[in-house]
Design a protein around this motif. Structure first.
Motif, PDB file in Angstrom:
ATOM      1  N   LEU A  87      -8.386   3.479   6.899  1.00 54.98           N
ATOM      2  CA  LEU A  87      -7.197   3.031   7.644  1.00 54.98           C
ATOM      3  C   LEU A  87      -7.538   2.698   9.092  1.00 54.98           C
ATOM      4  O   LEU A  87      -7.102   1.685   9.636  1.00 54.98           O
ATOM      5  CB  LEU A  87      -6.146   4.147   7.676  1.00 54.98           C
ATOM      6  CG  LEU A  87      -5.206   4.326   6.522  1.00 54.98           C
ATOM      7  CD1 LEU A  87      -4.303   5.519   6.784  1.00 54.98           C
ATOM      8  CD2 LEU A  87      -4.371   3.096   6.316  1.00 54.98           C
TER       9      LEU A  87
ATOM     10  N   ARG B  51      -3.770  -0.814  -0.995  1.00 60.49           N
ATOM     11  CA  ARG B  51      -3.219   0.497  -1.376  1.00 60.49           C
ATOM     12  C   ARG B  51      -3.999   1.091  -2.546  1.00 60.49           C
ATOM     13  O   ARG B  51      -4.279   2.290  -2.571  1.00 60.49           O
ATOM     14  CB  ARG B  51      -1.730   0.376  -1.695  1.00 60.49           C
ATOM     15  CG  ARG B  51      -0.920   0.053  -0.435  1.00 60.49           C
ATOM     16  CD  ARG B  51       0.573  -0.104  -0.679  1.00 60.49           C
ATOM     17  NE  ARG B  51       0.874  -1.310  -1.434  1.00 60.49           N
ATOM     18  CZ  ARG B  51       1.441  -1.330  -2.644  1.00 60.49           C
ATOM     19  NH1 ARG B  51       1.801  -0.216  -3.238  1.00 60.49           N
ATOM     20  NH2 ARG B  51       1.674  -2.475  -3.259  1.00 60.49           N
TER      21      ARG B  51
ATOM     22  N   ASN C 218       1.596   4.232   0.290  1.00 59.12           N
ATOM     23  CA  ASN C 218       1.479   3.341   1.446  1.00 59.12           C
ATOM     24  C   ASN C 218       1.539   4.126   2.760  1.00 59.12           C
ATOM     25  O   ASN C 218       2.500   3.987   3.499  1.00 59.12           O
ATOM     26  CB  ASN C 218       2.612   2.301   1.373  1.00 59.12           C
ATOM     27  CG  ASN C 218       2.516   1.250   2.448  1.00 59.12           C
ATOM     28  OD1 ASN C 218       1.451   0.764   2.756  1.00 59.12           O
ATOM     29  ND2 ASN C 218       3.656   0.895   3.042  1.00 59.12           N
ATOM     30  N   PRO C 219       0.543   5.004   3.062  1.00 59.78           N
ATOM     31  CA  PRO C 219      -0.692   5.268   2.328  1.00 59.78           C
ATOM     32  C   PRO C 219      -0.588   6.537   1.480  1.00 59.78           C
ATOM     33  O   PRO C 219       0.342   7.325   1.629  1.00 59.78           O
ATOM     34  CB  PRO C 219      -1.698   5.504   3.454  1.00 59.78           C
ATOM     35  CG  PRO C 219      -0.880   6.230   4.507  1.00 59.78           C
ATOM     36  CD  PRO C 219       0.504   5.602   4.418  1.00 59.78           C
TER      37      PRO C 219
ATOM     38  N   MET D  27      -7.198   2.599  -1.260  1.00 58.34           N
ATOM     39  CA  MET D  27      -6.999   3.921  -0.649  1.00 58.34           C
ATOM     40  C   MET D  27      -6.857   5.005  -1.719  1.00 58.34           C
ATOM     41  O   MET D  27      -7.378   6.108  -1.564  1.00 58.34           O
ATOM     42  CB  MET D  27      -5.793   3.906   0.292  1.00 58.34           C
ATOM     43  CG  MET D  27      -6.074   3.153   1.578  1.00 58.34           C
ATOM     44  SD  MET D  27      -4.781   3.341   2.817  1.00 58.34           S
ATOM     45  CE  MET D  27      -3.498   2.313   2.135  1.00 58.34           C
TER      46      MET D  27
ATOM     47  N   SER E 107       4.782   9.155   3.551  1.00 54.13           N
ATOM     48  CA  SER E 107       4.025   7.981   3.992  1.00 54.13           C
ATOM     49  C   SER E 107       4.729   7.289   5.153  1.00 54.13           C
ATOM     50  O   SER E 107       4.075   6.757   6.058  1.00 54.13           O
ATOM     51  CB  SER E 107       3.845   7.007   2.828  1.00 54.13           C
ATOM     52  OG  SER E 107       3.073   7.601   1.807  1.00 54.13           O
TER      53      SER E 107
END
Length: 192
Positions: free
Chosen positions: A185, A55, A11-12, A58, A160
């Protein structure tokens, strides 16, 4: 096939995660590393956590160029709160031809004796441990254990939490994220 399971909220996901996973898959007997995106952890503040699928997206974006690194959403449909032992049992049933191992930071190993059925996990699975700078000692029972492998991976002091805070403060953290994760993002306006 031998799969290393790298659990996290991602996250991330950032370059530190990729460096560790890639190092472990290239310097061990693992064939692949699966990034297991964990659903909302009751110990984490919900407000800072993107939803599960954002998430996962990503992680997918970050790993799509790497044949040995894969995203995994296996825990999304398991009962919550979820325990690692339950995920392992489920994966073994779903993929009977694979062997599963855990990947964890040294800081997590220090609390491993508190995990549900940790003895059973150790009995049936290998654990690959990467170094983290942290306080406290590792339980004696885990030192020189035949199923616990300490990997001499680079120490990555990137988190993160730091990335989320830096984005909120308007800092340029683009070099700390895989290029297309940064783009995603930024376009979505996450963490601002």
């Amino acid at each position: 096939m031998k799969i290393g399971l790298y659990f996290g909220s991602f996250n991330p996901i950032h370059i530190g995660h990729l460096v560790i996973a890639n190092y472990i898959v290239e310097h061990s007997d693992l064939d692949q590393v699966w990034f297991v995106v964990t659903p909302h952890n009751p110990f984490k503040k919900k407000s800072t956590l993107l939803n599960n699928y954002e998430r996962l997206e990503m992680v997918y974006i970050a790993t799509k160029e790497y044949t040995k690194l894969k995203p995994c959403d296996i825990e999304f449909n398991l009962p919550q709160p979820n325990y690692t032992i339950n995920t392992l049992v489920y994966l073994e049933e779903k993929y009977p031809n694979h062997q599963f191992a855990l990947i964890m930071g040294e800081d997590n190993l220090k609390g491993f004796h508190k995990w549900k059925n940790y003895e059973l996990i150790l009995e049936n699975h290998h654990i690959y441990v990467y170094p983290r700078i942290s306080d406290g000692k590792i339980e004696t029972q885990f030192n020189n254990h035949e199923k616990i492998h300490f990997i001499d991976a680079p120490i990555m002091e990137l988190s993160s939490t730091y990335i989320r805070n830096a984005i909120k403060e308007g800092k340029n953290i683009e070099p700390m994220l895989p290029q297309y994760v940064w783009k995603y993002l930024d376009e979505m306006g996450f963490y601002r």
